[in-house]
Enzyme design. Structure first.
Site, mmCIF file in Angstrom:
data_model
loop_
_atom_site.group_PDB
_atom_site.id
_atom_site.type_symbol
_atom_site.label_atom_id
_atom_site.label_comp_id
_atom_site.label_asym_id
_atom_site.label_seq_id
_atom_site.Cartn_x
_atom_site.Cartn_y
_atom_site.Cartn_z
ATOM 1 N N TYR A 181 0.639 -1.085 0.115
ATOM 2 C CA TYR A 181 -0.004 -0.220 0.078
ATOM 3 C C TYR A 181 0.799 1.373 -0.160
ATOM 4 O O TYR A 181 0.812 2.005 -0.675
ATOM 5 C CB TYR A 181 -1.208 0.085 1.214
ATOM 6 C CG TYR A 181 -1.927 1.043 0.961
ATOM 7 C CD1 TYR A 181 -3.115 1.119 0.261
ATOM 8 C CD2 TYR A 181 -1.646 2.262 1.805
ATOM 9 C CE1 TYR A 181 -4.144 2.119 0.119
ATOM 10 C CE2 TYR A 181 -2.684 3.215 1.826
ATOM 11 C CZ TYR A 181 -3.753 3.316 0.930
ATOM 12 O OH TYR A 181 -4.851 4.302 1.039
ATOM 13 N N SER A 262 -6.570 1.864 -4.842
ATOM 14 C CA SER A 262 -6.785 3.150 -4.103
ATOM 15 C C SER A 262 -5.203 3.679 -4.270
ATOM 16 O O SER A 262 -4.748 3.823 -5.286
ATOM 17 C CB SER A 262 -7.224 3.416 -2.616
ATOM 18 O OG SER A 262 -7.659 4.375 -2.473
ATOM 19 N N ASP A 369 -17.813 5.223 -7.368
ATOM 20 C CA ASP A 369 -16.754 5.543 -6.387
ATOM 21 C C ASP A 369 -16.738 6.594 -6.235
ATOM 22 O O ASP A 369 -16.996 7.644 -6.956
ATOM 23 C CB ASP A 369 -15.488 5.053 -6.993
ATOM 24 C CG ASP A 369 -14.195 5.096 -5.985
ATOM 25 O OD1 ASP A 369 -14.320 5.691 -5.257
ATOM 26 O OD2 ASP A 369 -13.309 4.122 -6.101
ATOM 27 N N HIS A 406 -16.070 3.023 -3.226
ATOM 28 C CA HIS A 406 -14.719 2.919 -3.405
ATOM 29 C C HIS A 406 -14.169 1.370 -3.221
ATOM 30 O O HIS A 406 -13.325 1.016 -3.574
ATOM 31 C CB HIS A 406 -14.069 3.859 -2.145
ATOM 32 C CG HIS A 406 -12.662 3.854 -2.413
ATOM 33 N ND1 HIS A 406 -11.953 4.192 -3.723
ATOM 34 C CD2 HIS A 406 -11.515 3.888 -1.681
ATOM 35 C CE1 HIS A 406 -10.658 4.525 -3.622
ATOM 36 N NE2 HIS A 406 -10.378 4.115 -2.203
#
Length: 435
Positions: A181, A262, A369, A406
């Site tokens: 991430y 994301s 989203d 999302h």
């Protein structure tokens, strides 16, 4: 005291501003950060992350001397030894923590479903009583979790976890999915995932979690090390992990995939367009991604992330341009004309990487989203299909759910469908399954 320390002192002295008897129960180091603390009648229990592994420390209060002492034997983690890839948390057994020293102890991990036990701080949770556990959702027999470290380009040690079969061959033939991430001080800590287990591990796949900079695994400094102009550090980190996986013989370029959503989608977007990274991966899954860093702040919630990435309407664009996947693809790799500061098209340029070839890539997003606009994924896929073409981007797939926000899915059925698509794509792309 260092920032991030936990300090205790008597309340009357605190009110008087007298710090003479203050005790630092915890001070951070480059490898240690404080995750949480819990109080009982006579103890304070600290949950500490040391190289992304959980440890519990127990401090006892003596009323006679009005002092705190660290308990012998608390360094081994409490709750018995905490294996690599597991996590332990504690909380007071009673709403009134002054009642006794009994604790609830929660245990889970990559291969261990959520388990509730009862323990006591008086023996540093050495002995526990099993209460209940969630059912196992996949067969973990023969699977192990290991932790390793890769060395990033600037010499920083990057930890990563590997979930794999115990007796596999290190011959480069194993299908590996690398997940990371690297943003917003979010830590990727051990936790049970039925989807990963049933969808990937049971099929013979290997899952790797990389704790790259930008996250919170080592506290605020780990996050700040990849902010704004230093964003490239997290890309270098995951490149180092990928290279380590290949060099160890665990996998090879054709058998290695990356996945991220994301902010992690921004990471994957860079991995499929950066010169080094794009040559390390055979496949990629890019979920609800940020990809156009010139316009991200004008779409949905994008403006709220300028503290993390920078403001493209200022001089920050100079460094944002270097890790905007959409621009790296269209203008650097494909040589398409780019707008100048006055809004006029420049002349086409030669490719900075004429031998570039896009890994097999699946993009997923959601029409609804409300955080990352689906336009990021749409325009990237359009460029890959229409401008790069089959020669440079032979396998580019796109799935857009019309619901879900999302998270990409509105309910469990949609979520199961999305992850089934994802793992089936990966299994075929990496040769784990033929069809």
């Amino acid at each position: 005291f260092k920032a991030g320390s936990l300090v205790v002192l008597p309340m009357p002295e605190l009110m008087e501003g007298n710090w003479t008897n203050a005790v630092a129960m915890f001070e951070p180091t480059p490898s240690r950060s404080l995750s949480s603390s819990t109080e009982t009648k006579d103890y304070i229990i600290l949950k500490i992350l040391e190289d992304v592994c959980t440890k519990l420390e127990f401090w006892k209060y003596c009323a006679e001397t009005q002092s705190w002492s660290k308990q012998v034997g608390s360094d081994d983690g409490g709750g018995g030894s905490i294996p690599v890839g597991q996590d332990v948390s504690v909380s007071s057994h009673c709403r009134n923590s002054e009642t006794d020293n009994t604790l609830w102890l929660w245990r889970d991990g990559y291969l261990v479903p959520d388990t509730l036990e009862i323990a006591t701080a008086e023996d540093c949770c050495k002995s526990t009583e099993f209460i209940k556990a969630k059912p196992a959702m996949f067969n973990a027999d023969g699977l192990i979790v290991e932790q390793h470290f890769a060395t990033s380009l600037d010499g920083t040690r990057i930890p990563y976890f590997v979930m794999r079969e115990k007796n596999l061959e290190m011959d480069g033939s194993n299908a590996v999915l690398l997940d990371a991430y690297g943003g917003f001080e979010i830590s990727l800590l051990p936790g049970y995932s039925a989807g990963v287990g049933a969808g990937w591990l049971e099929r013979g796949g290997i899952k790797v979690i990389a704790n790259i900079r930008g996250g919170g695994e080592y506290g605020p400094t780990w996050h700040q090390a990849a902010l704004k102009a230093k964003r490239y550090k997290c890309f270098e980190d995951i490149e180092a992990v990928a290279q380590a996986l290949i060099e160890s013989g665990l996998t090879s370029r054709e058998k290695l995939a990356c996945i991220g959503g994301s902010n992690g989608g921004l990471l994957v977007g860079n991995l499929i367009t950066r010169p080094i990274a794009s040559s390390l991966f055979g496949a990629a899954v890019c979920q609800v991604p940020l990809l156009d860093m010139k316009r991200y702040n004008k779409l949905l919630a994008g403006a709220s992330w300028m503290g993390e990435y920078g403001n493209p309407d200022t001089d920050d664009w100079k460094f944002l341009r270097n890790h905007s996947p959409y621009h790296l693809l269209r203008h650097d790799i494909l040589g398409k004309p780019e707008m100048d500061e006055n809004g006029k098209l420049r002349d086409p340029t030669e490719s900075t990487n004429p031998d570039w070839k896009c890994p097999k890539t699946l993009f997923t997003t959601s029409t609804r989203d409300d955080r990352v606009h689906p336009g990021h994924a749409r325009k990237m896929v359009a460029s890959l299909l229409e401008e790069a073409g089959e020669e440079k981007a032979p396998t580019v797939l796109y799935w857009e759910n019309t619901e879900g926000g999302h998270g990409g899915a509105a309910d469990n059925a949609q979520r199961a469908h999305m992850w089934a698509l994802t793992y089936n794509f990966l299994a075929q792309a990496l040769g784990l399954e033929s069809s």
